[in-house]
Design a protein around this motif. Structure first.
Motif, PDB file in Angstrom:
ATOM      1  N   SER A   1     -36.236  12.032  76.299  1.00 23.16           N
ATOM      2  CA  SER A   1     -35.436  11.399  77.348  1.00 23.16           C
ATOM      3  C   SER A   1     -34.371  12.350  77.905  1.00 23.16           C
ATOM      4  O   SER A   1     -33.992  12.245  79.077  1.00 23.16           O
ATOM      5  CB  SER A   1     -34.784  10.127  76.808  1.00 23.16           C
ATOM      6  OG  SER A   1     -34.158  10.402  75.576  1.00 23.16           O
ATOM      7  N   SER A   2     -33.910  13.303  77.081  1.00 25.15           N
ATOM      8  CA  SER A   2     -32.789  14.156  77.506  1.00 25.15           C
ATOM      9  C   SER A   2     -33.036  14.910  78.812  1.00 25.15           C
ATOM     10  O   SER A   2     -32.161  14.925  79.680  1.00 25.15           O
ATOM     11  CB  SER A   2     -32.439  15.156  76.398  1.00 25.15           C
ATOM     12  OG  SER A   2     -32.270  14.500  75.183  1.00 25.15           O
TER      13      SER A   2
ATOM     14  N   ASP B   1     -44.402  21.372  72.928  1.00 25.28           N
ATOM     15  CA  ASP B   1     -45.052  20.795  71.743  1.00 25.28           C
ATOM     16  C   ASP B   1     -46.042  19.687  72.112  1.00 25.28           C
ATOM     17  O   ASP B   1     -46.120  19.267  73.277  1.00 25.28           O
ATOM     18  CB  ASP B   1     -43.985  20.272  70.771  1.00 25.28           C
ATOM     19  CG  ASP B   1     -42.879  19.464  71.446  1.00 25.28           C
ATOM     20  OD1 ASP B   1     -43.044  19.101  72.620  1.00 25.28           O
ATOM     21  OD2 ASP B   1     -41.853  19.214  70.805  1.00 25.28           O
TER      22      ASP B   1
ATOM     23  N   ASN C   1     -39.077   8.335  67.165  1.00 25.67           N
ATOM     24  CA  ASN C   1     -40.073   8.280  68.236  1.00 25.67           C
ATOM     25  C   ASN C   1     -40.954   7.031  68.173  1.00 25.67           C
ATOM     26  O   ASN C   1     -41.795   6.831  69.048  1.00 25.67           O
ATOM     27  CB  ASN C   1     -40.937   9.550  68.215  1.00 25.67           C
ATOM     28  CG  ASN C   1     -40.127  10.765  68.681  1.00 25.67           C
ATOM     29  OD1 ASN C   1     -38.943  10.648  68.980  1.00 25.67           O
ATOM     30  ND2 ASN C   1     -40.751  11.916  68.746  1.00 25.67           N
TER      31      ASN C   1
ATOM     32  N   LYS D   1     -26.149  12.364  69.479  1.00 26.03           N
ATOM     33  CA  LYS D   1     -26.464  13.790  69.392  1.00 26.03           C
ATOM     34  C   LYS D   1     -25.239  14.631  69.025  1.00 26.03           C
ATOM     35  O   LYS D   1     -25.347  15.849  68.894  1.00 26.03           O
ATOM     36  CB  LYS D   1     -27.028  14.280  70.740  1.00 26.03           C
ATOM     37  CG  LYS D   1     -28.305  13.579  71.188  1.00 26.03           C
ATOM     38  CD  LYS D   1     -29.465  13.901  70.280  1.00 26.03           C
ATOM     39  CE  LYS D   1     -30.722  13.107  70.597  1.00 26.03           C
ATOM     40  NZ  LYS D   1     -31.322  13.439  71.865  1.00 26.03           N
TER      41      LYS D   1
END
Ligand code: GLP
Length: 260
Positions: free
Chosen positions: A38-39, A67, A165, A202
């Motif tokens: 989302s970042s 990834d 996730n 974060k």
């Protein structure tokens, strides 16, 4: 490292997008390193807006994702092949032929990982790598204790990452246990790094990455070894930084010619 603290997520996206836009304008056939999660969505939104306005052309840019899950069909909406196509390739108007995502379905995983590294090299390396950060300090899927010199390879996801996730899957058990990810050594080879983070969840990871020791315990701390890394965060993500006032002062007094 340059630390830029901004009031909200949209502003984080705007400033980080300006760094990317600068690279695209100077090198329209360059290579972007792409992150999921989302970042970076605020970055992609801003870049899509500028592309739609005719200010930027991504049609000749290459893209390399960080990834991919192992064993997840690419048709699954949460495979990173699907996520990159939906959130980056299409909105930015990139050529799908020029966008690569690590192969999570390969029979021979080490060979596929070596081929991915070779493809990045053949493209002349990554000009600017976009990064998010996991709550445990991972970048890409380089979980804590990843070698700081690692290259693209298979990794086992931590239970914490799988839980984080799980919201994207039907059940927590449906989250794959393994991934293939560019290594920390791969990421360090990009010419420029831009890491974005928003929100207090974060804050601890950002403090460890920016002000803690360089350590595989916080994989994002490897950015301290890069010669051109920019960390763009909101107030929530900055809330545990000891030297936040200095970073604000530095940004406020940055010479105009030095942006971006
Ligand atoms: C994911 C990705 C990372 C991402 C991180 C944070 O699992 N593999 O590349 O940076 O976790 O995700 P988010 O930005 O949604 O918080």
């Amino acid at each position: 490292m340059e630390i830029v603290i901004l009031p909200d997520s949209a502003e984080v996206g705007r400033v980080a997008a300006s760094v990317i836009a600068d690279v695209v304008a100077r090198k329209p056939d360059g290579a972007l390193g792409l992150a999921t999660g989302s970042s970076p969505l605020a970055i992609y939104d801003e870049l899509a807006r500028r592309a739609a306005a005719g200010e930027l052309d991504f049609s000749r840019m290459r893209g390399f994702a960080l990834d991919e899950y192992v064993g997840l069909d690419y048709a699954h909406p949460e495979s990173y092949h699907a996520v990159i196509d939906r959130t980056v390739t299409k909105p930015l108007g990139m050529d799908p032929e020029l966008v690569s995502v690590p192969d999570g379905l390969a029979q021979d995983v080490p060979a596929a990982c070596a081929a991915y590294e070779a493809a990045i090299d053949a493209a002349g390396g990554i000009d600017v790598q976009i990064l998010g950060i996991g709550a445990n300090g991972h970048i890409g899927f380089n979980e804590p204790t990843s070698s700081l010199a690692s290259r693209t390879r298979i990794k086992t996801l931590t239970p914490k990452t799988r839980a984080d996730n799980a919201r994207f899957f039907d059940s927590p058990e449906a989250v794959p246990t393994h991934c293939v990810t560019q290594g920390l050594g791969t990421i360090l080879r990009a010419r420029r790094l831009v890491l974005v983070a928003q929100g207090e969840a974060k804050a601890e990871a950002i403090a460890a990455a920016v002000e803690g020791p360089v350590s595989a315990s916080c994989p994002a701390s490897v950015l301290q070894l890069h010669e051109h890394a920019t960390v763009v965060i909101d107030e929530g993500a900055a809330s545990r930084l000891h030297n936040a006032d200095y970073y604000r002062y530095t940004w406020a007094n940055k010479p105009e010619w030095q942006r971006y």
